[in-house]
Design a protein around this motif. Structure first.
Motif, PDB file in Angstrom:
ATOM      1  N   LEU A 127       0.831  -1.189   0.000  1.00 49.91           N
ATOM      2  CA  LEU A 127       0.000   0.000   0.000  1.00 49.91           C
ATOM      3  C   LEU A 127       0.876   1.254   0.000  1.00 49.91           C
ATOM      4  CD1 LEU A 127      -2.093  -2.175   0.932  1.00 49.91           C
ATOM      5  CD2 LEU A 127      -3.157  -0.361   2.247  1.00 49.91           C
ATOM      6  N   SER A 128       0.435   2.253  -0.731  1.00 48.05           N
ATOM      7  CA  SER A 128       1.111   3.551  -0.732  1.00 48.05           C
ATOM      8  C   SER A 128       0.806   4.268   0.581  1.00 48.05           C
ATOM      9  CB  SER A 128       0.604   4.397  -1.907  1.00 48.05           C
ATOM     10  OG  SER A 128      -0.753   4.766  -1.677  1.00 48.05           O
ATOM     11  N   TYR A 129       1.466   5.401   0.812  1.00 52.22           N
ATOM     12  CA  TYR A 129       1.192   6.154   2.033  1.00 52.22           C
ATOM     13  C   TYR A 129      -0.274   6.585   2.083  1.00 52.22           C
ATOM     14  CZ  TYR A 129       6.141   6.515   3.333  1.00 52.22           C
ATOM     15  OH  TYR A 129       7.424   6.239   3.720  1.00 52.22           O
ATOM     16  N   ARG A 130      -0.803   7.028   0.948  1.00 55.93           N
ATOM     17  CA  ARG A 130      -2.210   7.454   0.904  1.00 55.93           C
ATOM     18  C   ARG A 130      -3.127   6.267   1.199  1.00 55.93           C
ATOM     19  NH1 ARG A 130      -5.805   9.075  -4.170  1.00 55.93           N
ATOM     20  NH2 ARG A 130      -7.564   9.943  -3.044  1.00 55.93           N
ATOM     21  N   GLU A 131      -2.816   5.120   0.630  1.00 62.34           N
ATOM     22  CA  GLU A 131      -3.624   3.930   0.864  1.00 62.34           C
ATOM     23  C   GLU A 131      -3.512   3.452   2.313  1.00 62.34           C
ATOM     24  OE1 GLU A 131      -3.305   2.267  -3.715  1.00 62.34           O
ATOM     25  OE2 GLU A 131      -1.765   1.755  -2.235  1.00 62.34           O
ATOM     26  N   ALA A 137      -7.207   4.518   8.680  1.00 61.75           N
ATOM     27  CA  ALA A 137      -7.999   5.671   9.134  1.00 61.75           C
ATOM     28  C   ALA A 137      -7.165   6.609  10.010  1.00 61.75           C
ATOM     29  CB  ALA A 137      -9.266   5.204   9.849  1.00 61.75           C
ATOM     30  N   ILE A 138      -5.968   6.941   9.496  1.00 59.60           N
ATOM     31  CA  ILE A 138      -5.078   7.873  10.189  1.00 59.60           C
ATOM     32  C   ILE A 138      -4.588   8.911   9.182  1.00 59.60           C
ATOM     33  CG2 ILE A 138      -4.359   6.249  11.987  1.00 59.60           C
ATOM     34  CD1 ILE A 138      -1.804   5.706  10.398  1.00 59.60           C
ATOM     35  N   PRO A 139      -4.142  10.084   9.649  1.00 56.64           N
ATOM     36  CA  PRO A 139      -3.640  11.113   8.745  1.00 56.64           C
ATOM     37  C   PRO A 139      -2.338  10.680   8.059  1.00 56.64           C
ATOM     38  CG  PRO A 139      -4.090  12.022  10.930  1.00 56.64           C
ATOM     39  CD  PRO A 139      -4.204  10.540  11.040  1.00 56.64           C
ATOM     40  N   THR A 142       0.813  10.887  10.113  1.00 60.14           N
ATOM     41  CA  THR A 142       0.927   9.803  11.084  1.00 60.14           C
ATOM     42  C   THR A 142       1.446   8.545  10.404  1.00 60.14           C
ATOM     43  OG1 THR A 142      -0.884  10.752  12.360  1.00 60.14           O
ATOM     44  CG2 THR A 142      -0.340   8.452  12.804  1.00 60.14           C
ATOM     45  N   VAL A 143       1.022   8.308   9.167  1.00 62.49           N
ATOM     46  CA  VAL A 143       1.525   7.161   8.403  1.00 62.49           C
ATOM     47  C   VAL A 143       3.044   7.246   8.302  1.00 62.49           C
ATOM     48  CG1 VAL A 143       1.651   6.120   6.095  1.00 62.49           C
ATOM     49  CG2 VAL A 143      -0.567   6.732   7.073  1.00 62.49           C
ATOM     50  N   MET A 144       3.548   8.413   7.908  1.00 66.72           N
ATOM     51  CA  MET A 144       4.990   8.567   7.714  1.00 66.72           C
ATOM     52  C   MET A 144       5.756   8.349   9.013  1.00 66.72           C
ATOM     53  SD  MET A 144       5.292  11.632   4.923  1.00 66.72           S
ATOM     54  CE  MET A 144       3.997  12.689   5.544  1.00 66.72           C
ATOM     55  N   SER A 145       5.303   8.948  10.079  1.00 64.88           N
ATOM     56  CA  SER A 145       6.038   8.799  11.336  1.00 64.88           C
ATOM     57  C   SER A 145       5.908   7.385  11.894  1.00 64.88           C
ATOM     58  CB  SER A 145       5.588   9.839  12.360  1.00 64.88           C
ATOM     59  OG  SER A 145       4.236   9.667  12.696  1.00 64.88           O
TER      60      SER A 145
END
Length: 163
Positions: A127-131, A137-139, A142-145
């Motif tokens: 999954l990509s960061y957006r996916e 169900a997080i911003p 938050t995905v990146m960190s």
């Protein structure tokens, strides 16, 4: 929203992700048959809920969120069944993964549930960061960190395994 066109559209969107879904489900359930069952259950559940899908959002993230929930349901059911043997005998020990995967699996199990899940979705589900943001169900920030911290935590766990 129903009929053959909807069914065709759903399967057109779903089909490219089925192989990745199987790997992702297997990473959680650690059993090929249970993973196949979870993917089938998720495919059916997704079809039943396809009318609620927002086409402006990533399908892959939406569907992997459904698959994730099906896998977690399967884990809960298997734990209940394992706790209550039907015939009074202990179940046979499952055949474990290959040795090179054991360290990774053990390291993953020692991570927090949030770190374990984001790594599975990223690397088994691709999954990509957006996916990821959609599935969890997080911003996006938050995905990146969380992904950064999860990678570092896993690396630390694997270093401990080497010692």
């Amino acid at each position: 929203m129903s009929g053959p066109r909807v069914e065709t559209e759903y399967w057109r969107l779903l089909e490219p992700w089925l192989a990745r879904a199987a790997g992702y489900a297997r990473s959680i359930l650690r059993d090929r048959h249970a993973a196949e069952d979870a993917v089938q259950q998720a495919a059916l559940r997704g079809f039943e809920r396809f009318a609620d899908f927002d086409a402006a959002r990533p399908f892959k993230g939406w569907w992997f969120a459904i698959l994730r929930n099906c896998c977690l349901d399967a884990l809960r059911r298997s734990r209940v069944r394992a706790a209550i043997p039907l015939d009074g005998h202990e179940p046979a020990a499952p055949v474990g993964p290959a040795p090179e995967w054991e360290a990774l699996a053990d390291g993953m199990e020692r991570l927090s549930p949030e770190h374990r899940e984001i790594l599975r979705l990223r690397y088994f589900g691709e999954l990509s960061y957006r996916e990821l943001a959609e599935a969890l169900a997080i911003p996006p920030g938050t995905v990146m960190s969380r992904l950064h911290l999860a990678r570092h935590s896993l690396a630390e766990q694997l270093r401990k395994e080497e010692r």
